[in-house]
Design a protein around this motif. Structure first.
Motif, PDB file in Angstrom:
ATOM      1  N   LYS A  21     -10.577   7.638 -13.708  1.00  0.00           N
ATOM      2  CA  LYS A  21      -9.115   8.384 -13.849  1.00  0.00           C
ATOM      3  C   LYS A  21      -8.155   7.350 -13.655  1.00  0.00           C
ATOM      4  CE  LYS A  21      -5.935  12.135 -12.330  1.00  0.00           C
ATOM      5  NZ  LYS A  21      -5.861  13.212 -11.575  1.00  0.00           N
ATOM      6  N   PRO A  22      -7.402   6.957 -14.489  1.00  0.00           N
ATOM      7  CA  PRO A  22      -6.392   5.915 -14.327  1.00  0.00           C
ATOM      8  C   PRO A  22      -5.268   6.153 -13.130  1.00  0.00           C
ATOM      9  CG  PRO A  22      -6.300   6.619 -16.411  1.00  0.00           C
ATOM     10  CD  PRO A  22      -6.918   7.711 -15.812  1.00  0.00           C
ATOM     11  N   LEU A  23      -4.938   5.280 -12.354  1.00  0.00           N
ATOM     12  CA  LEU A  23      -4.095   4.941 -11.189  1.00  0.00           C
ATOM     13  C   LEU A  23      -2.510   4.959 -11.488  1.00  0.00           C
ATOM     14  CD1 LEU A  23      -6.169   2.800  -8.675  1.00  0.00           C
ATOM     15  CD2 LEU A  23      -5.789   5.318  -8.655  1.00  0.00           C
ATOM     16  N   ASN A  24      -1.836   5.711 -10.980  1.00  0.00           N
ATOM     17  CA  ASN A  24      -0.443   5.489 -11.265  1.00  0.00           C
ATOM     18  C   ASN A  24       0.013   4.168 -10.903  1.00  0.00           C
ATOM     19  OD1 ASN A  24      -0.039   8.324 -12.245  1.00  0.00           O
ATOM     20  ND2 ASN A  24      -0.229   8.829 -10.171  1.00  0.00           N
ATOM     21  N   VAL A  25       1.062   3.667 -11.359  1.00  0.00           N
ATOM     22  CA  VAL A  25       1.586   2.281 -10.723  1.00  0.00           C
ATOM     23  C   VAL A  25       3.196   2.697 -10.566  1.00  0.00           C
ATOM     24  CG1 VAL A  25       1.962  -0.174 -11.331  1.00  0.00           C
ATOM     25  CG2 VAL A  25      -0.193   0.816 -12.049  1.00  0.00           C
ATOM     26  N   LEU A  26       3.536   2.176  -9.158  1.00  0.00           N
ATOM     27  CA  LEU A  26       4.839   2.328  -8.859  1.00  0.00           C
ATOM     28  C   LEU A  26       5.292   1.005  -8.475  1.00  0.00           C
ATOM     29  CD1 LEU A  26       7.555   3.899  -8.161  1.00  0.00           C
ATOM     30  CD2 LEU A  26       6.273   4.480  -5.848  1.00  0.00           C
ATOM     31  N   TYR A  27       6.460   0.464  -9.333  1.00  0.00           N
ATOM     32  CA  TYR A  27       6.692  -0.912  -8.994  1.00  0.00           C
ATOM     33  C   TYR A  27       8.159  -0.715  -8.515  1.00  0.00           C
ATOM     34  CZ  TYR A  27       8.499  -5.492 -10.181  1.00  0.00           C
ATOM     35  OH  TYR A  27       9.053  -6.931  -9.950  1.00  0.00           O
ATOM     36  N   ILE A  28       8.287  -1.282  -7.279  1.00  0.00           N
ATOM     37  CA  ILE A  28       9.806  -1.150  -6.690  1.00  0.00           C
ATOM     38  C   ILE A  28      10.368  -2.323  -6.664  1.00  0.00           C
ATOM     39  CG2 ILE A  28      10.780  -0.292  -4.464  1.00  0.00           C
ATOM     40  CD1 ILE A  28       8.258   1.381  -3.885  1.00  0.00           C
ATOM     41  N   TYR A 115      -0.197   5.496 -20.692  1.00  0.00           N
ATOM     42  CA  TYR A 115       0.608   5.858 -19.554  1.00  0.00           C
ATOM     43  C   TYR A 115       1.800   6.316 -20.029  1.00  0.00           C
ATOM     44  CZ  TYR A 115      -2.205   3.439 -15.884  1.00  0.00           C
ATOM     45  OH  TYR A 115      -2.973   3.343 -14.933  1.00  0.00           O
ATOM     46  N   GLN A 116       2.619   7.013 -19.284  1.00  0.00           N
ATOM     47  CA  GLN A 116       4.047   7.352 -19.474  1.00  0.00           C
ATOM     48  C   GLN A 116       4.808   6.111 -18.858  1.00  0.00           C
ATOM     49  OE1 GLN A 116       5.713  11.127 -18.091  1.00  0.00           O
ATOM     50  NE2 GLN A 116       7.197  10.957 -19.205  1.00  0.00           N
ATOM     51  N   THR A 117       5.775   5.441 -19.569  1.00  0.00           N
ATOM     52  CA  THR A 117       6.498   4.723 -18.846  1.00  0.00           C
ATOM     53  C   THR A 117       8.061   5.062 -18.417  1.00  0.00           C
ATOM     54  OG1 THR A 117       7.326   3.503 -20.741  1.00  0.00           O
ATOM     55  CG2 THR A 117       5.165   2.866 -20.077  1.00  0.00           C
ATOM     56  N   ALA A 118       8.413   4.757 -17.347  1.00  0.00           N
ATOM     57  CA  ALA A 118       9.852   5.139 -16.919  1.00  0.00           C
ATOM     58  C   ALA A 118      10.385   3.898 -16.184  1.00  0.00           C
ATOM     59  CB  ALA A 118       9.942   6.228 -16.032  1.00  0.00           C
ATOM     60  N   LEU A 119      11.690   3.653 -16.265  1.00  0.00           N
ATOM     61  CA  LEU A 119      12.610   2.854 -15.583  1.00  0.00           C
ATOM     62  C   LEU A 119      13.948   3.578 -14.886  1.00  0.00           C
ATOM     63  CD1 LEU A 119      13.566  -0.155 -14.991  1.00  0.00           C
ATOM     64  CD2 LEU A 119      14.724  -0.040 -17.112  1.00  0.00           C
ATOM     65  N   PRO A 197      -0.807   9.394 -16.696  1.00  0.00           N
ATOM     66  CA  PRO A 197      -0.692   8.708 -15.482  1.00  0.00           C
ATOM     67  C   PRO A 197       0.731   8.092 -15.802  1.00  0.00           C
ATOM     68  CG  PRO A 197      -2.049   7.624 -16.893  1.00  0.00           C
ATOM     69  CD  PRO A 197      -2.133   8.960 -17.522  1.00  0.00           C
ATOM     70  N   PHE A 198       1.276   7.523 -14.815  1.00  0.00           N
ATOM     71  CA  PHE A 198       2.790   6.940 -15.067  1.00  0.00           C
ATOM     72  C   PHE A 198       2.890   5.469 -14.521  1.00  0.00           C
ATOM     73  CE2 PHE A 198       3.285   9.196 -10.807  1.00  0.00           C
ATOM     74  CZ  PHE A 198       3.692   7.984 -10.150  1.00  0.00           C
ATOM     75  N   PHE A 199       3.626   4.802 -15.223  1.00  0.00           N
ATOM     76  CA  PHE A 199       3.943   3.470 -14.751  1.00  0.00           C
ATOM     77  C   PHE A 199       5.641   3.515 -14.662  1.00  0.00           C
ATOM     78  CE2 PHE A 199       5.862  -1.003 -16.245  1.00  0.00           C
ATOM     79  CZ  PHE A 199       5.598  -1.510 -15.054  1.00  0.00           C
ATOM     80  N   GLU A 319      -2.506   8.893  -2.803  1.00  0.00           N
ATOM     81  CA  GLU A 319      -3.823   8.327  -2.721  1.00  0.00           C
ATOM     82  C   GLU A 319      -4.382   8.020  -4.473  1.00  0.00           C
ATOM     83  OE1 GLU A 319      -5.473   7.234  -0.436  1.00  0.00           O
ATOM     84  OE2 GLU A 319      -3.781   7.921   0.887  1.00  0.00           O
ATOM     85  N   ASN A 320      -3.424   8.249  -5.338  1.00  0.00           N
ATOM     86  CA  ASN A 320      -3.744   7.888  -6.609  1.00  0.00           C
ATOM     87  C   ASN A 320      -2.610   6.975  -7.352  1.00  0.00           C
ATOM     88  OD1 ASN A 320      -2.057  10.002  -7.057  1.00  0.00           O
ATOM     89  ND2 ASN A 320      -3.091  10.708  -9.005  1.00  0.00           N
ATOM     90  N   THR A 321      -1.804   6.326  -6.488  1.00  0.00           N
ATOM     91  CA  THR A 321      -0.703   5.420  -7.011  1.00  0.00           C
ATOM     92  C   THR A 321      -0.848   4.119  -6.366  1.00  0.00           C
ATOM     93  OG1 THR A 321       0.601   7.520  -7.346  1.00  0.00           O
ATOM     94  CG2 THR A 321       1.761   5.187  -7.224  1.00  0.00           C
ATOM     95  N   ILE A 322      -1.017   3.031  -7.165  1.00  0.00           N
ATOM     96  CA  ILE A 322      -0.732   1.508  -6.580  1.00  0.00           C
ATOM     97  C   ILE A 322       0.922   1.228  -6.551  1.00  0.00           C
ATOM     98  CG2 ILE A 322      -0.789  -0.759  -7.218  1.00  0.00           C
ATOM     99  CD1 ILE A 322      -3.234   0.151  -9.119  1.00  0.00           C
TER     100      ILE A 322
END
Length: 533
Positions: A21-28, A115-119, A197-199, A319-322
Motif C-alpha cells: 500500500k503506497p505511503l502518503n508523502v507530506l512535504y512541509i 497519487y492525488q497531488t495538492a499544494l 494516497p496523497f502527495f 503511521e502511513n505518511t512520510i
C-alpha cells in the motif's frame, strides 16, 4: 472451511498487499528558515528552544546535517525542487524568471503513480501549479501577506483544469501560518480523495522578511538576550575585495546590514528608527529586534506543525505518511553583519531537512552526506516507489531515509551560484563549491543581463546604488577548523594544493551540471582572466 495451506496463503497475500500500500508523502516547507534556527541543529540559538515540535520530529526520524540550496533565493530554489534541475537547465536564474509550466516534473510523476497531488500555501513561481488541487497565496508579488492573505484555488473536486483565466480571489482572516494550516487541515478532512494516497506540499510564508508574527507571540523572548554571532561587530579577516572592495572601499554598500554600515538598507533604520550617537548599542538593539521578530515567526510555524501532526495522529495518518520538513533556503542572522540570504556563506545556504519515515527501524539518527535541494525531487519520487525521470539532474537519497545507512558512494561536494548581481540587497554575483572540508568561492562581480548594468539596485528607492562591475576575487574557507568562515585563506601559504584541487573540481562540476558561462561571453572573459590568479 478453508484448508490450512489455503488459509496461510490468503494471510500471506493479505500481508503482501498491506506492505504494498503506497505511503502518503507530506512535504512541509517554510520560507527562509535557517538550519541554525532549528533547535536540533545546535548553534547559538538552540538554547532558546525555538522549535520543540520539529526537534521531536527529528528525535523520531532522520536529520540531515549537510543540506544546501544551489541558489539561495526563493524562486530559483523552488524551481529546482519542483524540476529536480539546476537553474540553467530549468531556466530559472533569478526572481525575474517564471518557472516553465512543463518542467513541473515532481507533481506529474506523483500523478502518474496514482497519487492525488495538492499544494497549499506559498508557491511564488509565476506559473500555475500543475497539481490536482492547489490553493496558493497571491498579491505582494505572489509572496502573499502575513495577515489576512488572499488565495486562488482550483481542483477541490479532484481534478482541476488549466482553463481559468479569471479565478476569483479568496479572502481569508488571520495570520498566514494559522490560515495555511487551517486550509491544509480542511483539505485533508474534506477535500482529498481518501481512496488514493496523497502527495501534499504544505508551504508557509514565515519566517520571510519583514517578519510579522501573530499577536499572541508578541511577548515571546521579550525578556531574553539573544546570543550574538561572533562576527557581528568585527570581522577583519573575513571576505575579499569581492565583498569588501579595494581597501575596504565598498563596506558601506555590500550586503544589507544589521548595523548602520550599509548606505541604503540596514536594520538600525528599518527596525529601530535610525542611528543614535552609540553605534554599538544601535547594532545590539537592531540585532535583538531582528532575531526576536524572526524567531516569533518560527515559533508560529512550529506551533502550527503541532496542530497538523496531532490531526495526522488522530485520523490514523501518522503511521502511513512520510513527513519531510525543510525550508527553501537559509538566512543570515547577523553573521558578518549581514541580513537576508543570497550569499554562499553557511547560514544562507544551509537548509534544515528532517524526515520521519513511518516504516523505518531507526529513530533519532543524523546523517552528514552533502546534499543539494536539486536532490529533493528524485528522493521524494523514489520514497513513493516511483522512477526518477531522466530530465532530473538531482540524485535520490531515498535508500538512506529507508534504511538509515549512508550512501558511501555519494559525492562529498555541492555547487552553488547566485546570479542577481547587486540587486535588492547589494550582493555581488558569485559561484562556488562546498565540500565537507572547504568552501571555495569566486566573485565575478557582474550581472548576466547586460541591460541591468548601470540601473538601480533598489528600484523602488529614490536614491539607490547602481548595478556596476564590482571587484573580482576568490575566497577559501576551512569548514572544519573555521566553520564560522572568519578567515579567508585564499592565496595563503600552504593552501596551494587545496586551491588547485578545488578549482579543478569546481570546473568539472560546472561542466557536468550545465552551469558554465558559454552563453555569457563577458562573464566568461572575467572567469578566464581571473581563474588562475
Amino acid at each position: 472451511m478453508l484448508p490450512a495451506l489455503v488459509l496461510i496463503a490468503a494471510v500471506a497475500l493479505g500481508e503482501n498487499t498491506a506492505k504494498a500500500k503506497p505511503l502518503n508523502v507530506l512535504y512541509i516547507m517554510s520560507d527562509d528558515h535557517a538550519a541554525h534556527a532549528v533547535g536540533s541543529y545546535g548553534g547559538r540559538l538552540s538554547g532558546l528552544n525555538p522549535t520543540p515540535v520539529l526537534d521531536s520530529l527529528a528525535d523520531e526520524g532522520l536529520l540531515f546535517e549537510n543540506v544546501f540550496v544551489n541558489n539561495s533565493i526563493c524562486i530559483p530554489s523552488r524551481a529546482s525542487i519542483i524540476s529536480g534541475q539546476y537553474p540553467q537547465t530549468n531556466t530559472v536564474l533569478d526572481l525575474d524568471t517564471k518557472m516553465p509550466f512543463e518542467r513541473q516534473y515532481l507533481p506529474n510523476v506523483f500523478k502518474d503513480m496514482g497519487y492525488q497531488t495538492a499544494l497549499i500555501g506559498k508557491w511564488h513561481l509565476g506559473v500555475e501549479p500543475d497539481f490536482d488541487y492547489w490553493k496558493v497565496m497571491v498579491a505582494e508579488g505572489e509572496q502573499g501577506t502575513y495577515f489576512d492573505p488572499d488565495f486562488q484555488e482550483i481542483g477541490m473536486t479532484f481534478g482541476g483544469t488549466r482553463d481559468h483565466p479569471d479565478l476569483p480571489v479568496i479572502k481569508t482572516k488571520g495570520h498566514s501560518s494559522d490560515v495555511i494550516t487551517d486550509l491544509t487541515l480542511e483539505w485533508l478532512e474534506n477535500g482529498r480523495d481518501k481512496k488514493k494516497p496523497f502527495f501534499l506540499m504544505h508551504h508557509y510564508k514565515a519566517p520571510h522578511d519583514m517578519f510579522e508574527n501573530a499577536p499572541r507571540y508578541d511577548e515571546y523572548l521579550e525578556d531574553e538576550i539573544i546570543p550574538e554571532p561572533s562576527s557581528l561587530y568585527s570581522d577583519p579577516y573575513w571576505g575579499s575585495e569581492g565583498t569588501r572592495g579595494y581597501g575596504d572601499g565598498m563596506r558601506d554598500r555590500i550586503g544589507t546590514s544589521v548595523s548602520a554600515r550599509h548606505n541604503q538598507r540596514h536594520y538600525v533604520d528599518l527596525l529601530n528608527g535610525g542611528p543614535t550617537t552609540n553605534p554599538a548599542k544601535d547594532t545590539f538593539d537592531a540585532y535583538q529586534t531582528y532575531v526576536k521578530r524572526y524567531l516569533r515567526c518560527v515559533k508560529g510555524v512550529d506551533d502550527n506543525l503541532n496542530r497538523l501532526f496531532e490531526y495526522l495522529k488522530k485520523e490514523g495518518l501518522w503511521e502511513n505518511t512520510i513527513i519531510v520538513y525543510t525550508s527553501d533556503q537559509g538566512m543570515m542572522l547577523g553573521e558578518h553583519d549581514l541580513q537576508d540570504k543570497r550569499w554562499i556563506y553557511e547560514e544562507s545556504i544551509h537548509m534544515p531537512f528532517i524526515v520521519r519515515h513511518p516504516k523505518a527501524k531507526y529513530s533519532g539518527l543524523r546523517n552528514d552526506m552533502m546534499i543539494s535541494n536539486t536532490d529533493f525531487g528524485p528522493t521524494l519520487i523514489e520514497l513513493a516507489g516511483g522512477k526518477v525521470p531522466s530530465q532530473m539532474q538531482g540524485r535520490s537519497f531515498a535508500s538512506v531515509i529507508e534504511t538509515g545507512k549512508a550512501d558511501e558512494k555519494w559525492d562529498d561536494a555541492v555547487y552553488y551560484r547566485y546570479w542577481m548581481h547587486m540587486i535588492h540587497h547589494d550582493v555581488p554575483a558569485h559561484f562556488g563549491i562546498r565540500t565537507k572540508e572547504y568552501k571555495l568561492i569566486f566573485y565575478y562581480g557582474r550581472h548576466y543581463d547586460e541591460e541591468r548594468m548601470g540601473t538601480k539596485a533598489f528600484h523602488w528607492l529614490e536614491k539607490s546604488n547602481l548595478i556596476d562591475q564590482t571587484p573580482v576575487a576568490w575566497e577559501l574557507y576551512d569548514m572544519v577548523n573555521d566553520p564560522e568562515e572568519r578567515v579567508n585563506l585564499y592565496g595563503k601559504d600552504g593552501y596551494e594544493d587545496v586551491t588547485r584541487e578545488l578549482k579543478q573540481r569546481l570546473k568539472k562540476m560546472r561542466e557536468d551540471l550545465n552551469e558554465t558561462d558559454e552563453g555569457y561571453p563577458k562573464l566568461q572573459a572575467i572567469i578566464d582572466t581571473h581563474w588562475d590568479k
